[in-house]
Design a protein around this motif. Structure first.
Motif, PDB file in Angstrom:
ATOM      1  N   ILE A 161      36.224  35.812  49.183  1.00 25.75           N
ATOM      2  CA  ILE A 161      37.443  36.653  49.010  1.00 25.75           C
ATOM      3  C   ILE A 161      38.275  37.308  50.322  1.00 25.75           C
ATOM      4  N   GLN A 162      37.605  37.920  51.177  1.00 26.15           N
ATOM      5  CA  GLN A 162      38.331  38.184  52.453  1.00 26.15           C
ATOM      6  C   GLN A 162      38.337  36.865  53.360  1.00 26.15           C
ATOM      7  N   ALA A 163      38.052  35.727  52.865  1.00 29.45           N
ATOM      8  CA  ALA A 163      38.408  34.590  54.029  1.00 29.45           C
ATOM      9  C   ALA A 163      39.569  34.246  53.341  1.00 29.45           C
ATOM     10  N   MET A 164      39.932  34.336  52.327  1.00 25.39           N
ATOM     11  CA  MET A 164      41.341  33.743  51.910  1.00 25.39           C
ATOM     12  C   MET A 164      42.379  34.267  52.692  1.00 25.39           C
ATOM     13  N   PRO A 165      43.156  33.519  53.357  1.00 25.07           N
ATOM     14  CA  PRO A 165      44.202  33.913  54.281  1.00 25.07           C
ATOM     15  C   PRO A 165      45.387  34.728  53.847  1.00 25.07           C
ATOM     16  N   GLU A 166      45.515  34.697  52.626  1.00 24.90           N
ATOM     17  CA  GLU A 166      46.616  35.534  51.690  1.00 24.90           C
ATOM     18  C   GLU A 166      45.973  37.059  51.432  1.00 24.90           C
ATOM     19  N   VAL A 167      44.612  37.252  51.531  1.00 26.05           N
ATOM     20  CA  VAL A 167      44.083  38.498  51.285  1.00 26.05           C
ATOM     21  C   VAL A 167      44.166  39.304  52.538  1.00 26.05           C
ATOM     22  N   LEU A 168      44.908  40.415  52.322  1.00 32.89           N
ATOM     23  CA  LEU A 168      45.137  41.410  53.578  1.00 32.89           C
ATOM     24  C   LEU A 168      43.846  42.318  53.741  1.00 32.89           C
ATOM     25  N   SER A 169      43.434  42.898  52.310  1.00 36.17           N
ATOM     26  CA  SER A 169      42.532  43.796  52.317  1.00 36.17           C
ATOM     27  C   SER A 169      42.013  43.726  51.021  1.00 36.17           C
ATOM     28  N   THR A 170      40.761  44.289  50.949  1.00 33.20           N
ATOM     29  CA  THR A 170      39.990  44.518  49.643  1.00 33.20           C
ATOM     30  C   THR A 170      39.340  45.785  49.619  1.00 33.20           C
ATOM     31  N   ARG A 171      38.964  46.232  48.478  1.00 35.23           N
ATOM     32  CA  ARG A 171      38.243  47.403  48.225  1.00 35.23           C
ATOM     33  C   ARG A 171      37.439  47.120  47.141  1.00 35.23           C
ATOM     34  N   THR A 172      36.129  47.631  47.043  1.00 36.47           N
ATOM     35  CA  THR A 172      35.222  47.311  45.904  1.00 36.47           C
ATOM     36  C   THR A 172      34.701  48.285  45.134  1.00 36.47           C
ATOM     37  N   LEU A 173      34.899  48.203  43.872  1.00 35.08           N
ATOM     38  CA  LEU A 173      34.485  49.462  43.049  1.00 35.08           C
ATOM     39  C   LEU A 173      33.291  48.915  42.022  1.00 35.08           C
ATOM     40  N   LEU A 174      32.030  49.628  42.460  1.00 38.90           N
ATOM     41  CA  LEU A 174      30.777  48.969  41.694  1.00 38.90           C
ATOM     42  C   LEU A 174      30.980  49.650  40.206  1.00 38.90           C
ATOM     43  N   VAL A 175      30.494  48.763  39.426  1.00 37.82           N
ATOM     44  CA  VAL A 175      30.582  49.426  37.786  1.00 37.82           C
ATOM     45  C   VAL A 175      29.099  49.873  37.536  1.00 37.82           C
ATOM     46  N   PHE A 176      29.007  50.912  37.283  1.00 37.44           N
ATOM     47  CA  PHE A 176      27.627  51.383  36.891  1.00 37.44           C
ATOM     48  C   PHE A 176      27.156  51.386  35.590  1.00 37.44           C
ATOM     49  N   GLU A 177      28.269  51.293  34.522  1.00 38.34           N
ATOM     50  CA  GLU A 177      27.987  51.183  33.238  1.00 38.34           C
ATOM     51  C   GLU A 177      29.298  50.695  32.541  1.00 38.34           C
ATOM     52  N   GLU A 178      29.240  49.719  31.506  1.00 38.96           N
ATOM     53  CA  GLU A 178      30.558  49.460  30.804  1.00 38.96           C
ATOM     54  C   GLU A 178      30.345  49.246  29.505  1.00 38.96           C
ATOM     55  N   THR A 179      31.603  49.395  28.695  1.00 44.32           N
ATOM     56  CA  THR A 179      31.414  49.558  27.190  1.00 44.32           C
ATOM     57  C   THR A 179      32.613  48.483  26.902  1.00 44.32           C
ATOM     58  N   ASP A 180      32.197  47.491  26.158  1.00 47.50           N
ATOM     59  CA  ASP A 180      33.121  46.349  25.618  1.00 47.50           C
ATOM     60  C   ASP A 180      33.851  47.311  24.464  1.00 47.50           C
ATOM     61  N   LEU A 181      35.116  47.497  24.331  1.00 46.33           N
ATOM     62  CA  LEU A 181      35.781  48.057  23.315  1.00 46.33           C
ATOM     63  C   LEU A 181      36.233  47.112  22.128  1.00 46.33           C
ATOM     64  N   GLY A 182      36.074  45.729  22.537  1.00 44.34           N
ATOM     65  CA  GLY A 182      36.454  44.925  21.597  1.00 44.34           C
ATOM     66  C   GLY A 182      37.781  44.910  20.825  1.00 44.34           C
ATOM     67  N   PRO A 183      37.808  44.902  19.533  1.00 42.36           N
ATOM     68  CA  PRO A 183      39.033  44.906  18.574  1.00 42.36           C
ATOM     69  C   PRO A 183      38.800  46.243  18.217  1.00 42.36           C
ATOM     70  N   ARG A 184      40.125  47.186  17.936  1.00 43.86           N
ATOM     71  CA  ARG A 184      40.292  48.409  17.585  1.00 43.86           C
ATOM     72  C   ARG A 184      40.528  48.629  16.403  1.00 43.86           C
ATOM     73  N   PRO A 185      39.552  48.458  15.408  1.00 41.76           N
ATOM     74  CA  PRO A 185      39.990  48.443  13.783  1.00 41.76           C
ATOM     75  C   PRO A 185      40.361  50.139  13.658  1.00 41.76           C
ATOM     76  N   ASP A 186      40.114  51.023  14.434  1.00 38.25           N
ATOM     77  CA  ASP A 186      40.448  52.308  14.190  1.00 38.25           C
ATOM     78  C   ASP A 186      41.959  52.650  14.545  1.00 38.25           C
ATOM     79  N   LEU A 187      42.688  51.610  15.221  1.00 36.70           N
ATOM     80  CA  LEU A 187      44.297  51.935  15.237  1.00 36.70           C
ATOM     81  C   LEU A 187      44.785  51.296  14.445  1.00 36.70           C
TER      82      LEU A 187
END
Length: 168
Positions: free
Chosen positions: A137-163
């Motif tokens: 990513i940082q080797a791409m000439p068009e990329v000026l800067s990056t910031r990485t945010l580690l994911v510790f835990e994720e939840t896939d909400l999938g479809p929302r039948p409650d909506l």
């Protein structure tokens, strides 16, 4: 892509969705492997009607594809991160093509705010994540800067039948 009149390079206008179309979308979001027969029964239309509606939704680009929701950790992709990128002005299309080719890239969005692109990646481990960010990513000439945010835990909400249907 051509519009319905056949003009090349234009995207056809979206046709409005009715309550049956939205019901079909909810069913397929919950179970992308649902049979035409099961969909037809659940929305109270004929199989031919359900088949025609699903084909129209695909043709119109409302349904972009069918897939599986993956538990990335169980699939050997134990490190996940959101990576923000600042890019050279007007380089979005070039950057998007390069990011799509990256192993583990699962979501790419052009956004507004303090950065230009939000990228979600899944890699086998932190070492692979580090290599992806530093050597690809940082080797791409068009990329000026990056910031990485580690994911510790994720939840896939999938479809929302409650909506309510109008919010889905």
């Amino acid at each position: 892509m051509a519009d319905r009149s056949g003009a090349p390079g234009t995207v056809p206008p979206a046709r409005p969705l009715d309550s049956t179309d939205r019901a079909i979308l909810r069913i397929l979001q919950t179970d992308g492997r649902a049979s035409i027969r099961a969909v037809a029964e659940r929305v109270h239309v004929s199989r031919a009607n359900a088949y025609a509606r699903i084909n129209r939704l695909v043709e119109d680009g409302v349904i972009r594809g069918f897939g599986a929701r993956v538990d990335h950790e169980r699939a050997g992709q134990g490190a996940s991160a959101y990576i923000t990128l600042k890019i050279v002005q007007n380089s979005w299309r070039t950057v998007r093509e390069q990011l799509q080719a990256l192993p583990g890239a699962t979501h790419i969005a052009l956004v507004s705010g303090d950065f230009d692109v939000l990228l979600l990646v899944h890699t086998p481990d932190n070492q692979a994540l580090r290599e992806l960010v530093l050597t690809k990513i940082q080797a791409m000439p068009e990329v000026l800067s990056t910031r990485t945010l580690l994911v510790f835990e994720e939840t896939d909400l999938g479809p929302r039948p409650d909506l309510p249907p109008e919010l889905v």
